[in-house]
Design an enzyme around this catalytic site. Structure first.
Site, PDB file in Angstrom:
ATOM      1  N   SER A 138      -6.566  -7.179   9.318  1.00  0.00           N
ATOM      2  CA  SER A 138      -7.859  -7.353   8.662  1.00  0.00           C
ATOM      3  C   SER A 138      -7.967  -8.746   8.052  1.00  0.00           C
ATOM      4  O   SER A 138      -6.958  -9.326   7.619  1.00  0.00           O
ATOM      5  CB  SER A 138      -8.042  -6.303   7.564  1.00  0.00           C
ATOM      6  OG  SER A 138      -9.214  -6.559   6.811  1.00  0.00           O
ATOM      7  N   TYR A 151      -5.536  -2.707  -0.558  1.00  0.00           N
ATOM      8  CA  TYR A 151      -5.698  -2.682   0.893  1.00  0.00           C
ATOM      9  C   TYR A 151      -5.357  -4.048   1.489  1.00  0.00           C
ATOM     10  O   TYR A 151      -4.625  -4.154   2.477  1.00  0.00           O
ATOM     11  CB  TYR A 151      -7.139  -2.294   1.226  1.00  0.00           C
ATOM     12  CG  TYR A 151      -7.532  -2.412   2.670  1.00  0.00           C
ATOM     13  CD1 TYR A 151      -7.205  -1.416   3.589  1.00  0.00           C
ATOM     14  CD2 TYR A 151      -8.255  -3.514   3.127  1.00  0.00           C
ATOM     15  CE1 TYR A 151      -7.573  -1.520   4.924  1.00  0.00           C
ATOM     16  CE2 TYR A 151      -8.639  -3.625   4.457  1.00  0.00           C
ATOM     17  CZ  TYR A 151      -8.296  -2.627   5.348  1.00  0.00           C
ATOM     18  OH  TYR A 151      -8.672  -2.747   6.677  1.00  0.00           O
TER      19      TYR A 151
END
Length: 246
Positions: A138, A151
């Protein structure tokens, strides 16, 4: 068994997993889908078989059950040419700040589990002398932000793992791809405020993964705009960056 190349999709029930499976099946690859709920994968498997006339296998896989990883790989009917990890958990940052169980689940789902399973596949691919490993990471891992650092930190670790593995595995005929999708309209991002020009649909990510594998690309920002955006974000001085509200 067929003579076609095969791809194993870990996280096959996710929107990006489905898109990747479809892209590879359309290109003529046999597909194996792995996920926690095998029954939920059946409709996708039937669609791929009917639509593209390829073989589709289904396998139970839980990224948090690391003790089962060796037996999972050993139970596969054959070692695939390509393995793609699309498993992950976005979680809720506010909850993760005080709920250790939730923070642990986010970190393990996005880093520990994916890294460990891909590491095991890497050893087998290196022993064979060929193979491709794809990790969907990501842009959140490019720099920690106040709004999603739990995250983001897990994804940063995963990206670093893939980078090191790529350097090592390249000497043994194995290619490692890091994919950074950016904002994607999926069930996971439902309800989030996404930035239109920086947002793509899941099939765009699936096609990008296929191209990266076939072109032997190392790191892919699915939307080229994200490469520039993250370059700017990474170069901001810390004194400026910590004042930003995102």
């Amino acid at each position: 068994m067929t003579s076609r190349k095969s791809v194993l999709v870990l996280g096959g029930s996710s929107d990006i997993g489905r898109a990747a499976a479809r892209a590879f099946a359309k290109a003529g690859y046999d597909v194996a889908l792995a996920g926690r709920d095998v029954a939920a994968l059946e409709p996708d498997a039937a669609d791929l078989r009917a639509r593209y006339d390829v073989e589709v296998g289904l396998h139970k896989f839980d990224v948090l059950d690391t003790a089962s990883f060796e037996s999972f790989i050993g139970a596969l009917p054959a070692l695939p040419e390509i393995v793609i990890s699309i498993v992950g958990l976005l979680g809720v940052q506010a909850d993760a700040e005080s709920d250790l169980a939730h923070a642990t689940a986010i970190m393990r789902s996005n880093y520990e589990g994916p890294a460990l399973i891909l590491g095991l596949f890497a050893e087998r691919f290196l022993a064979r002398g060929s193979g491709t490993i794809v990790g969907v990471s990501s842009v959140a891992g490019d720099r920690g932000r106040a709004s999603n650092y739990v995250y983001g930190s897990a994804k940063a670790g995963f990206s670093a793992f893939l980078s090191g593995l790529r350097a090592r595995a390249s000497r043994g005929g194995v290619h490692v791809v890091t994919v950074k999708p950016g904002f994607v309209r999926t069930r996971m991002t439902e309800g989030m405020k996404l930035i239109g020009p920086l947002t793509v649909e899941a099939p765009v990510v699936g096609d990008a993964i296929l191209r990266a594998v076939e072109n032997k690309t190392d790191v892919v920002y699915v939307s080229g705009k994200w490469r520039l955006v993250m370059l700017i974000i990474k170069t901001l001085p810390e004194a400026v960056f910590k004042k930003l509200k995102f």
